[in-house]
Write a protein that holds these residues in place. Structure first.
Motif, PDB file in Angstrom:
ATOM      1  N   TYR A 255       0.862  -1.182   0.000  1.00 41.08           N
ATOM      2  CA  TYR A 255       0.000   0.000   0.000  1.00 41.08           C
ATOM      3  C   TYR A 255       0.900   1.234   0.000  1.00 41.08           C
ATOM      4  O   TYR A 255       1.876   1.302   0.752  1.00 41.08           O
ATOM      5  N   ARG A 256       0.561   2.226  -0.830  1.00 37.21           N
ATOM      6  CA  ARG A 256       1.370   3.443  -0.923  1.00 37.21           C
ATOM      7  C   ARG A 256       0.611   4.640  -0.364  1.00 37.21           C
ATOM      8  O   ARG A 256      -0.511   4.932  -0.762  1.00 37.21           O
ATOM      9  N   TYR A 257       1.275   5.318   0.580  1.00 40.39           N
ATOM     10  CA  TYR A 257       0.755   6.563   1.156  1.00 40.39           C
ATOM     11  C   TYR A 257       1.703   7.695   0.778  1.00 40.39           C
ATOM     12  O   TYR A 257       2.936   7.534   0.854  1.00 40.39           O
ATOM     13  N   GLU A 258       1.177   8.811   0.356  1.00 37.82           N
ATOM     14  CA  GLU A 258       1.986  10.003   0.109  1.00 37.82           C
ATOM     15  C   GLU A 258       1.421  11.148   0.939  1.00 37.82           C
ATOM     16  O   GLU A 258       0.221  11.428   0.883  1.00 37.82           O
ATOM     17  N   GLY A 259       2.309  11.765   1.719  1.00 37.84           N
ATOM     18  CA  GLY A 259       1.851  12.867   2.553  1.00 37.84           C
ATOM     19  C   GLY A 259       2.836  13.148   3.666  1.00 37.84           C
ATOM     20  O   GLY A 259       4.019  12.806   3.590  1.00 37.84           O
ATOM     21  N   ALA A 260       2.320  13.757   4.730  1.00 36.83           N
ATOM     22  CA  ALA A 260       3.175  14.211   5.828  1.00 36.83           C
ATOM     23  C   ALA A 260       3.395  13.122   6.868  1.00 36.83           C
ATOM     24  O   ALA A 260       2.581  12.217   7.037  1.00 36.83           O
ATOM     25  N   LEU A 261       4.548  13.225   7.544  1.00 37.38           N
ATOM     26  CA  LEU A 261       4.844  12.475   8.753  1.00 37.38           C
ATOM     27  C   LEU A 261       5.319  13.493   9.777  1.00 37.38           C
ATOM     28  O   LEU A 261       5.556  14.658   9.434  1.00 37.38           O
ATOM     29  N   ASN A 262       5.459  13.084  11.005  1.00 37.44           N
ATOM     30  CA  ASN A 262       5.985  14.012  12.006  1.00 37.44           C
ATOM     31  C   ASN A 262       7.371  14.504  11.588  1.00 37.44           C
ATOM     32  O   ASN A 262       8.296  13.714  11.413  1.00 37.44           O
ATOM     33  N   GLY A 263       7.498  15.805  11.427  1.00 36.22           N
ATOM     34  CA  GLY A 263       8.775  16.403  11.065  1.00 36.22           C
ATOM     35  C   GLY A 263       9.105  16.319   9.588  1.00 36.22           C
ATOM     36  O   GLY A 263      10.157  16.805   9.170  1.00 36.22           O
ATOM     37  N   ILE A 264       8.250  15.700   8.787  1.00 37.63           N
ATOM     38  CA  ILE A 264       8.509  15.536   7.353  1.00 37.63           C
ATOM     39  C   ILE A 264       7.286  16.041   6.581  1.00 37.63           C
ATOM     40  O   ILE A 264       6.180  15.547   6.782  1.00 37.63           O
ATOM     41  N   GLU A 265       7.520  17.004   5.721  1.00 41.51           N
ATOM     42  CA  GLU A 265       6.402  17.648   5.030  1.00 41.51           C
ATOM     43  C   GLU A 265       5.720  16.728   4.036  1.00 41.51           C
ATOM     44  O   GLU A 265       4.492  16.685   3.944  1.00 41.51           O
ATOM     45  N   ASN A 266       6.530  15.973   3.275  1.00 38.71           N
ATOM     46  CA  ASN A 266       5.938  15.106   2.259  1.00 38.71           C
ATOM     47  C   ASN A 266       6.900  13.982   1.901  1.00 38.71           C
ATOM     48  O   ASN A 266       8.095  14.213   1.696  1.00 38.71           O
ATOM     49  N   ALA A 267       6.383  12.771   1.844  1.00 37.28           N
ATOM     50  CA  ALA A 267       7.193  11.614   1.469  1.00 37.28           C
ATOM     51  C   ALA A 267       6.266  10.489   1.045  1.00 37.28           C
ATOM     52  O   ALA A 267       5.061  10.509   1.323  1.00 37.28           O
ATOM     53  N   ALA A 268       6.833   9.518   0.350  1.00 35.96           N
ATOM     54  CA  ALA A 268       6.090   8.308   0.021  1.00 35.96           C
ATOM     55  C   ALA A 268       6.387   7.260   1.092  1.00 35.96           C
ATOM     56  O   ALA A 268       7.541   7.043   1.454  1.00 35.96           O
TER      57      ALA A 268
END
Length: 396
Positions: A255-268
């Motif tokens: 499954y692929r998610y693209e978006g924010a994580l804590n401290g990270i604006e955008n990543a896959a």
């Protein structure tokens, strides 16, 4: 021919060392020690001990121990040499092939027996460290290594002891990342979950590299703005949301998610389960890639290129005595690691054509045998007494 001439003249090794200008930074006796280290370290049965080196040396083991712990020679030059040569090779290959450069970080523990409180001369700088291999805390040295890679070529770039009293492993990796050249086409740092953090990502981004790393499943993501741990979010994924991806012969539901994580604006972020373990929370693995333009298949293919550093640890422990040393001085230990890295480099790019380490090791062993046979043959031609030959071979 002198009856007490040093044996034999390992010309290929000598030429490699001379072409790297080592004679400008180390004395002739030290250069001889380094040559003999190459011969010993590449021999079958080498365990990393001084007595192993002495078997292939013209010197007594006490002289070798002094060379390692107190000898006057510049090991930092050899360390810089390994870094420069490995980078020069992969940069050249990247320019020729237009392939990405990969920088791979990992660490391992060189485990030792904890000395008793009465030990007068314990091995220096040992401490408790967590061993990922054993899944528990062990006594020894923690060592950080970096491999640089392009195409089919993986080269050792750096080995050094991690000193947790001075800085974190992340800061240590960031210091090395700052020395990386800007890749001619593209570059990726490949790391395990310990190193997957904004600080290292940002440091590599400044040098033109993306980061691909494993993620712990308790990391927070924000699908549609909802704050949720990866492990919890994964429980809502259905078969309609995933696709099958095959990497190195194994197939996974992804499954692929693209978006924010804590401290990270955008990543896959990729959530992966083995083909026969979909929605098994124990089997769930997560990976992050800061280059969202990469396809899912490519991200997983690139991450699988971390494997050479695991091979490096295994091969050097089995063949080059990476963790078999018994010297107690930390300077001697670190010098052994530096010489080990130069030996590894010699087996990969120092033999006239690039080789995998295992193939290069076989070539070196064969050449050393040829050198000995040639020396014995020349000794016989020059009527050197058999006693002198046996003495030089330490068989008398």
């Amino acid at each position: 021919m002198s009856h007490n001439a040093t044996i034999p003249n390992h010309e290929a090794i000598i030429n490699f060392l001379k072409s790297r200008r080592l004679s400008l930074y180390v004395s002739k006796p030290a250069l001889r020690h380094i040559q003999e280290f190459f011969i010993a370290a590449t021999a079958k049965g080498y365990r990393g001990k001084v007595v192993d080196i002495a078997e292939w040396s013209s010197c007594h083991r006490t002289s070798i121990g002094h060379f390692l712990s107190d000898g006057v020679w510049d090991e930092s030059y050899i360390q810089r040499l390994v870094k420069q040569e490995s980078l020069s090779f992969v940069l050249s290959h990247a320019k020729q092939t237009e392939q990405p450069i990969f920088v791979i970080h990992d660490d391992t523990v060189s485990e030792k027996t904890k000395p008793s409180s009465q030990a007068k001369h314990p091995i220096e700088q040992t401490d408790y460290h967590h061993s990922h291999l054993k899944g528990k805390t062990v006594w020894g040295h923690q060592v950080q290594a970096t491999i640089v890679q392009c195409g089919e070529h993986s080269l050792i770039h750096d080995i050094h002891r991690y000193d947790k009293s001075s800085q974190s492993k992340i800061d240590d990796a960031c210091d090395l990342a700052k020395t990386m050249p800007i890749p001619p086409y593209s570059g990726y740092a490949l790391v395990d979950s310990w190193y997957t953090c904004p600080k290292l990502m940002n440091t590599y981004a400044e040098r033109g590299y993306h980061l691909i790393g494993a993620l712990k499943t308790n990391r927070i993501v924000y699908p549609k703005g909802i704050r949720i741990p990866i492990s919890t979010f994964a429980s809502y994924v259905t078969k309609r949301d995933v696709c099958l991806v095959t990497v190195n012969g194994s197939t996974y539901w992804v499954y692929r998610y693209e978006g924010a994580l804590n401290g990270i604006e955008n990543a896959a972020v990729l959530l992966c389960w083995p083909l026969d373990a979909f929605q098994n929370p124990i089997a769930l693995h997560a990976f992050l890639c800061t280059d969202v333009s990469l396809e899912t298949q490519t991200i997983l293919d690139y991450y699988s290129r971390r494997w050479p550093i695991e091979i490096f640890f295994r091969q050097t422990k089995q063949n080059l005595g990476f963790d078999g040393y018994q010297v107690r001085s930390i300077r001697a230990i670190e010098r052994l690691w530096i010489l080990l890295s130069l030996t590894h480099l010699y087996c990969t790019i120092g033999l006239g054509q690039p080789s995998k380490f295992g193939d290069g090791l076989i070539m070196v062993r064969k050449q050393v045998k040829v050198d000995y046979v040639q020396w014995i043959y020349e000794s016989a031609k020059n009527q050197v007494p058999i006693e002198a030959v046996l003495q030089q071979l330490k068989l008398a």
